[in-house]
Design a protein around this motif. Structure first.
Motif, mmCIF file in Angstrom:
data_model
loop_
_atom_site.group_PDB
_atom_site.id
_atom_site.type_symbol
_atom_site.label_atom_id
_atom_site.label_comp_id
_atom_site.label_asym_id
_atom_site.label_seq_id
_atom_site.Cartn_x
_atom_site.Cartn_y
_atom_site.Cartn_z
ATOM 1 N N ILE A 92 0.819 -1.110 0.016
ATOM 2 C CA ILE A 92 0.158 -0.106 0.071
ATOM 3 C C ILE A 92 0.757 1.060 0.009
ATOM 4 O O ILE A 92 1.922 1.362 0.764
ATOM 5 C CB ILE A 92 -1.025 0.129 1.280
ATOM 6 C CG1 ILE A 92 -1.687 -1.157 1.379
ATOM 7 C CG2 ILE A 92 -1.806 1.251 1.163
ATOM 8 C CD1 ILE A 92 -2.600 -1.366 2.562
ATOM 9 N N ASN A 93 0.578 2.304 -0.750
ATOM 10 C CA ASN A 93 1.548 3.611 -0.890
ATOM 11 C C ASN A 93 0.699 4.532 -0.193
ATOM 12 O O ASN A 93 -0.618 4.348 -0.120
ATOM 13 C CB ASN A 93 1.798 3.804 -1.998
ATOM 14 C CG ASN A 93 0.559 4.450 -2.848
ATOM 15 O OD1 ASN A 93 -0.577 4.071 -2.846
ATOM 16 N ND2 ASN A 93 1.056 5.287 -4.216
ATOM 17 N N HIS A 94 1.205 5.493 0.690
ATOM 18 C CA HIS A 94 0.596 6.441 1.080
ATOM 19 C C HIS A 94 1.363 7.846 1.031
ATOM 20 O O HIS A 94 2.711 7.780 0.949
ATOM 21 C CB HIS A 94 0.425 5.905 2.377
ATOM 22 C CG HIS A 94 1.413 5.646 3.325
ATOM 23 N ND1 HIS A 94 2.382 6.581 3.904
ATOM 24 C CD2 HIS A 94 1.606 4.418 3.991
ATOM 25 C CE1 HIS A 94 3.078 5.942 4.758
ATOM 26 N NE2 HIS A 94 2.711 4.576 4.709
ATOM 27 N N ALA A 95 0.640 8.843 1.256
ATOM 28 C CA ALA A 95 1.585 10.277 1.469
ATOM 29 C C ALA A 95 0.907 10.933 2.556
ATOM 30 O O ALA A 95 1.173 10.897 3.674
ATOM 31 C CB ALA A 95 1.544 11.015 0.204
ATOM 32 N N TRP A 96 -0.414 11.575 2.176
ATOM 33 C CA TRP A 96 -1.279 12.479 3.077
ATOM 34 C C TRP A 96 -1.620 11.657 4.365
ATOM 35 O O TRP A 96 -2.333 10.517 4.146
ATOM 36 C CB TRP A 96 -2.360 12.943 2.566
ATOM 37 C CG TRP A 96 -3.316 13.562 3.233
ATOM 38 C CD1 TRP A 96 -4.685 13.317 3.818
ATOM 39 C CD2 TRP A 96 -3.075 14.754 4.217
ATOM 40 N NE1 TRP A 96 -5.217 14.145 4.490
ATOM 41 C CE2 TRP A 96 -4.292 15.161 4.873
ATOM 42 C CE3 TRP A 96 -2.108 15.805 4.227
ATOM 43 C CZ2 TRP A 96 -4.333 16.353 5.572
ATOM 44 C CZ3 TRP A 96 -2.249 16.823 5.141
ATOM 45 C CH2 TRP A 96 -3.245 17.291 5.707
ATOM 46 N N LEU A 97 -1.131 11.803 5.510
ATOM 47 C CA LEU A 97 -1.569 11.275 6.947
ATOM 48 C C LEU A 97 -1.515 9.702 6.506
ATOM 49 O O LEU A 97 -2.007 8.849 7.397
ATOM 50 C CB LEU A 97 -3.142 11.523 7.334
ATOM 51 C CG LEU A 97 -3.506 12.968 7.311
ATOM 52 C CD1 LEU A 97 -5.072 12.969 7.502
ATOM 53 C CD2 LEU A 97 -2.737 13.492 8.366
ATOM 54 N N GLY A 98 -0.439 9.451 5.888
ATOM 55 C CA GLY A 98 0.072 7.774 5.982
ATOM 56 C C GLY A 98 0.219 7.200 6.968
ATOM 57 O O GLY A 98 -0.365 5.831 7.091
ATOM 58 N N THR A 145 5.711 13.248 -1.036
ATOM 59 C CA THR A 145 4.331 13.816 -1.866
ATOM 60 C C THR A 145 3.888 13.035 -2.736
ATOM 61 O O THR A 145 4.878 12.193 -3.411
ATOM 62 C CB THR A 145 4.794 15.158 -2.553
ATOM 63 O OG1 THR A 145 5.899 14.936 -3.438
ATOM 64 C CG2 THR A 145 5.083 16.327 -1.445
ATOM 65 N N ALA A 146 2.663 12.739 -2.785
ATOM 66 C CA ALA A 146 1.982 11.726 -3.956
ATOM 67 C C ALA A 146 2.655 11.978 -5.248
ATOM 68 O O ALA A 146 2.927 12.959 -6.006
ATOM 69 C CB ALA A 146 0.702 11.935 -4.131
ATOM 70 N N LEU A 147 2.962 10.622 -5.664
ATOM 71 C CA LEU A 147 3.804 10.601 -7.153
ATOM 72 C C LEU A 147 2.882 10.255 -8.452
ATOM 73 O O LEU A 147 3.529 9.836 -9.217
ATOM 74 C CB LEU A 147 4.739 9.435 -6.935
ATOM 75 C CG LEU A 147 5.904 9.639 -5.764
ATOM 76 C CD1 LEU A 147 6.815 8.630 -5.864
ATOM 77 C CD2 LEU A 147 6.642 10.935 -6.286
ATOM 78 N N GLU A 148 1.646 10.484 -8.177
ATOM 79 C CA GLU A 148 0.729 9.879 -9.149
ATOM 80 C C GLU A 148 0.638 8.468 -9.219
ATOM 81 O O GLU A 148 1.412 7.683 -8.515
ATOM 82 C CB GLU A 148 0.877 10.588 -10.339
ATOM 83 C CG GLU A 148 0.937 12.199 -10.558
ATOM 84 C CD GLU A 148 -0.614 12.712 -10.638
ATOM 85 O OE1 GLU A 148 -1.457 11.902 -10.602
ATOM 86 O OE2 GLU A 148 -0.644 13.851 -10.906
ATOM 87 N N THR A 149 -0.320 7.892 -10.068
ATOM 88 C CA THR A 149 -0.321 6.294 -10.079
ATOM 89 C C THR A 149 1.010 5.794 -10.445
ATOM 90 O O THR A 149 1.313 4.767 -9.815
ATOM 91 C CB THR A 149 -1.679 6.064 -10.921
ATOM 92 O OG1 THR A 149 -2.735 6.902 -10.360
ATOM 93 C CG2 THR A 149 -1.854 4.639 -11.408
ATOM 94 N N ALA A 150 1.472 6.156 -11.851
ATOM 95 C CA ALA A 150 2.405 5.461 -12.314
ATOM 96 C C ALA A 150 3.708 5.361 -11.565
ATOM 97 O O ALA A 150 4.383 4.633 -11.304
ATOM 98 C CB ALA A 150 2.899 5.625 -13.725
ATOM 99 N N GLY A 151 4.045 6.775 -10.768
ATOM 100 C CA GLY A 151 5.094 6.765 -10.363
ATOM 101 C C GLY A 151 5.095 6.559 -8.917
ATOM 102 O O GLY A 151 6.147 5.817 -8.363
ATOM 103 N N SER A 185 7.348 12.071 -10.030
ATOM 104 C CA SER A 185 5.706 11.738 -10.455
ATOM 105 C C SER A 185 5.485 11.662 -11.948
ATOM 106 O O SER A 185 6.135 11.942 -12.884
ATOM 107 C CB SER A 185 5.244 13.204 -9.944
ATOM 108 O OG SER A 185 3.700 13.281 -10.502
ATOM 109 N N ALA A 186 4.483 10.707 -11.996
ATOM 110 C CA ALA A 186 4.402 10.080 -13.461
ATOM 111 C C ALA A 186 2.849 9.681 -13.521
ATOM 112 O O ALA A 186 2.546 8.759 -12.663
ATOM 113 C CB ALA A 186 5.348 8.863 -13.868
ATOM 114 N N LYS A 187 2.102 9.875 -14.726
ATOM 115 C CA LYS A 187 0.926 9.624 -14.722
ATOM 116 C C LYS A 187 0.783 8.229 -15.617
ATOM 117 O O LYS A 187 1.522 7.839 -16.086
ATOM 118 C CB LYS A 187 -0.071 10.565 -15.513
ATOM 119 C CG LYS A 187 -0.137 12.086 -14.717
ATOM 120 C CD LYS A 187 -1.154 12.848 -15.407
ATOM 121 C CE LYS A 187 -1.295 14.271 -14.638
ATOM 122 N NZ LYS A 187 -2.106 14.200 -13.503
ATOM 123 N N LEU A 188 -0.457 7.309 -15.098
ATOM 124 C CA LEU A 188 -0.537 6.201 -15.978
ATOM 125 C C LEU A 188 -0.965 6.233 -17.192
ATOM 126 O O LEU A 188 -0.600 5.549 -18.103
ATOM 127 C CB LEU A 188 -1.541 5.388 -14.774
ATOM 128 C CG LEU A 188 -1.759 4.141 -15.616
ATOM 129 C CD1 LEU A 188 -0.597 2.981 -15.411
ATOM 130 C CD2 LEU A 188 -3.057 3.278 -14.583
#
Length: 238
Positions: A57-63, A87-93, A196-199
Motif C-alpha cells: 500500500i502506498n501512502h502520502a497524506w496522513l499515511g 508527496t504523492a507521485l501519481e499512479t504510475a510514479g 511523479s508520473a501519470k498512468l
C-alpha cells in the motif's frame, strides 16, 4: 488458491482526497468507512478471500494513520508492506517506486484505494493473470472497465472484444476505467524512481502497440468521490 500466491497486489492510497474535504482533513480518504469498515478493509478482506498473500500500500497524506489502522496485515491473513511517498507521485510514479517491494515476477494487480466494489470478481482477474502468462508479447495491461457513471459521462477508453484503445475502434463502446487493473512490470520500466508520473500516457503508448486488453464489468462499482456519495453508499448498503 495457492496458485495465486505469486500474484502481488498494490493498493493506491496516496491521494489527498480534496473533494472529500472536510472528511479528509484528518483522515486519509481510503480509511473512510462504509458500514463501519474502511474502503481499504473492504479490499483487503476480498483479496485475502481470493488467495492473495502479499499486498503493498502506498501512502502520502496522513499515511501513518493507514499503517496504524492496518498494521502488518495479520488481521486480514495478509502480509502488508508500505511504500511511503513524501508527496504523492501519481499512479504510475507510485507503482514504479513500489516495484522493488512488490517483487512481481511479471504481472501484479492494482486497485484504487478509494473505489468501492463489494462484489469485485477477483477470482476471474487472478485467472486472467494466469492466462496472460501464457500469451506471447507480452500484454502490458488488462483493465476492468465499467459503464460510464453520472459524474464521468464521457468515459475513458474504447473496448472492442478484449482490445482496449484510447481512439475509437469500429463497433467499440466507450467505457470508464474502474481504477482496477492488471499490469506487467515492463509497463513502468522507463520511469525514474521517486518521480511523479501519470498512468494514462503509459497506457496510451501500450494501446498504440495493441498491448492493452480489458473487460466490461457490470457488477456494483462506485468511485467514492464526494461526501454525498459516501453518505448515499452507507445508506444503500445498510
Amino acid at each position: 488458491m495457492d496458485k495465486y500466491n505469486s500474484i502481488p497486489c498494490f493498493l493506491l492510497a496516496a491521494g489527498r482526497g480534496e473533494r472529500m474535504r472536510p472528511l479528509t482533513d484528518h483522515l486519509p480518504k481510503p480509511l473512510l468507512t462504509i458500514q463501519n469498515k474502511s474502503l481499504l478493509a473492504w479490499h483487503l478482506e476480498a483479496l485475502s478471500s481470493a488467495g492473495i498473500q502479499n499486498v503493498v500500500i502506498n501512502h502520502a497524506w496522513l499515511g501513518e494513520k493507514i499503517e496504524q489502522a492496518l498494521g502488518s496485515g495479520d488481521q486480514f491473513g495478509l502480509n502488508i508492506q508500505y511504500s511511503p511517498e513524501v508527496t504523492a507521485l501519481e499512479t504510475a510514479g507510485g507503482i514504479a517506486k513500489a516495484l522493488p517491494i512488490l517483487k512481481a515476477k511479471d504481472y501484479f494487480l492494482v486497485i484504487n484505494g478509494d473505489v468501492f466494489s463489494p462484489e469485485l470478481p477477483l477470482q476471474r482477474l487472478l485467472e486472467q493473470v494466469l492466462q496472460l502468462r501464457q500469451d506471447v508479447g507480452p500484454i502490458l495491461a488488462h483493465l476492468l472497465l465499467v459503464p460510464n457513471p453520472a459524474q464521468h459521462p464521457n468515459g475513458d477508453f474504447y473496448l472492442q472484444g478484449s482490445q482496449v484503445s484510447d481512439t475509437p475502434l469500429a463497433g467499440s463502446e466507450k467505457l470508464t476505467f474502474s481504477g482496477i487493473g492488471i499490469y506487467h512490470k515492463d509497463l513502468f520500466r522507463n520511469l525514474v524512481i521517486d518521480t511523479s508520473a501519470k498512468l494514462a500516457p503509459l497506457l496510451s503508448e501500450a494501446m498504440a502497440q495493441n498491448k492493452v486488453t480489458g473487460e466490461k464489468y457490470l457488477g456494483p462499482w462506485h468511485d467514492v468521490g464526494t461526501p454525498q456519495r459516501l453518505e448515499e453508499l452507507n445508506a444503500a448498503y445498510e
